[in-house]
Design a protein around this motif. Sequence first.
Motif, short mmCIF file in Angstrom:
data_model
loop_
_atom_site.label_atom_id
_atom_site.label_comp_id
_atom_site.label_asym_id
_atom_site.label_seq_id
_atom_site.Cartn_x
_atom_site.Cartn_y
_atom_site.Cartn_z
N UNK A 22 -8.64 -14.30 -14.24
CA UNK A 22 -7.93 -13.03 -14.44
C UNK A 22 -7.88 -12.78 -15.94
N UNK A 23 -8.53 -11.71 -16.39
CA UNK A 23 -8.57 -11.37 -17.81
C UNK A 23 -7.68 -10.20 -18.17
N UNK B 182 0.41 -15.27 -29.91
CA UNK B 182 -0.18 -16.53 -30.37
C UNK B 182 -1.13 -17.14 -29.34
N UNK B 183 -1.04 -16.67 -28.09
CA UNK B 183 -1.85 -17.22 -27.00
C UNK B 183 -3.12 -16.40 -26.74
N UNK B 184 -3.37 -15.39 -27.58
CA UNK B 184 -4.56 -14.57 -27.39
C UNK B 184 -4.38 -13.46 -26.38
N UNK C 268 -18.20 -6.52 -19.13
CA UNK C 268 -19.00 -7.36 -18.24
C UNK C 268 -18.50 -8.80 -18.30
N UNK C 269 -18.33 -9.41 -17.11
CA UNK C 269 -17.86 -10.79 -17.04
C UNK C 269 -16.35 -10.92 -16.99
N UNK C 270 -15.63 -9.83 -17.20
CA UNK C 270 -14.17 -9.84 -17.12
C UNK C 270 -13.70 -9.50 -15.71
N UNK D 147 -4.23 -20.28 -20.52
CA UNK D 147 -5.23 -21.36 -20.38
C UNK D 147 -6.56 -20.98 -21.00
N UNK D 148 -6.97 -19.73 -20.79
CA UNK D 148 -8.28 -19.33 -21.29
C UNK D 148 -8.22 -18.76 -22.71
N UNK D 149 -7.00 -18.59 -23.25
CA UNK D 149 -6.85 -18.11 -24.62
C UNK D 149 -7.21 -16.65 -24.79
N UNK D 150 -7.15 -15.89 -23.68
CA UNK D 150 -7.49 -14.47 -23.73
C UNK D 150 -6.78 -13.74 -22.60
N UNK D 151 -6.24 -12.59 -22.91
CA UNK D 151 -5.66 -11.77 -21.86
C UNK D 151 -5.33 -10.38 -22.37
#
Length: 255
Positions: A87-88, A180-182, A8-10, A134-138
């Motif tokens: 975009x996740x 390293x960028x998540x 949810x939210x992704x 940018x968002x530290x998650x992918x």
Amino acid sequence: MKNYFDLTGRVAVITGASSGLGVQMAKALANQGADIAILARRKEKLEQAAKEIAALGVKCIPVKCDITDTAQIEEAKKEILAKLGRIDILVNSAGTGGVAPTVDVSDEMLMNEINIDLVGTFKMARAVAPEMIKQGFGRIINIASMYGLVGNMIAPSAAYHAAKGGVVNLTRALAAEWGKDGITVNSICPGYFVTELTESTLKTEQFAAYAKGAIPVGRYGDEGELDSTVIYLASPASNFVTGMNIAVDGGYTCI
């Protein structure tokens, strides 16, 4: 009670999602609560698939895009960000699969396999990575193939093997670069699944007989049997898993 696979939210982007495995995986992610952008070249089929996905209670936008065309990818990214905000998850599912003896493979066929299966996967990952950084998650999930891990003696397809083998090692390289960028980067290596693309090959008597002996579980993959793997790799449950190539092949590559 904890839902390990809640999305949810992704926002998930799935390429090659006008039919077949791409649509199935898009629906799987939607069922976990993710909003969806589906990309492919066939607008009418995309729009129909988008309606089916939106009926699951999430936002879903169809975006016409040829993943071999850098300009179209950039336009698609702008549209997704404008309509869905982020975009996740990227599932690189677009692919082709030409079968021909190597001596008969034209330059055009060779480059078509490489451009769609490998170069398109590279270009999509390159495009979405800045947003993820940018968002530290992918989560990037490349759909390779068990043919990216082994050869085969029934359906000569060396160009496809080469392209999917490239996807397997591209997965490792991107995982090493972006850890390293998540961002985690993994691939799924499907075995034989009957789709629009594979039906004419898999449904022949000769191939069915071969597959029965070559696949330990004795059958082709059924619709939905990739769902749990794509959900796992997209979810928080796989935070510490990256650079892996997971075969979902009924055991084909274990023998």
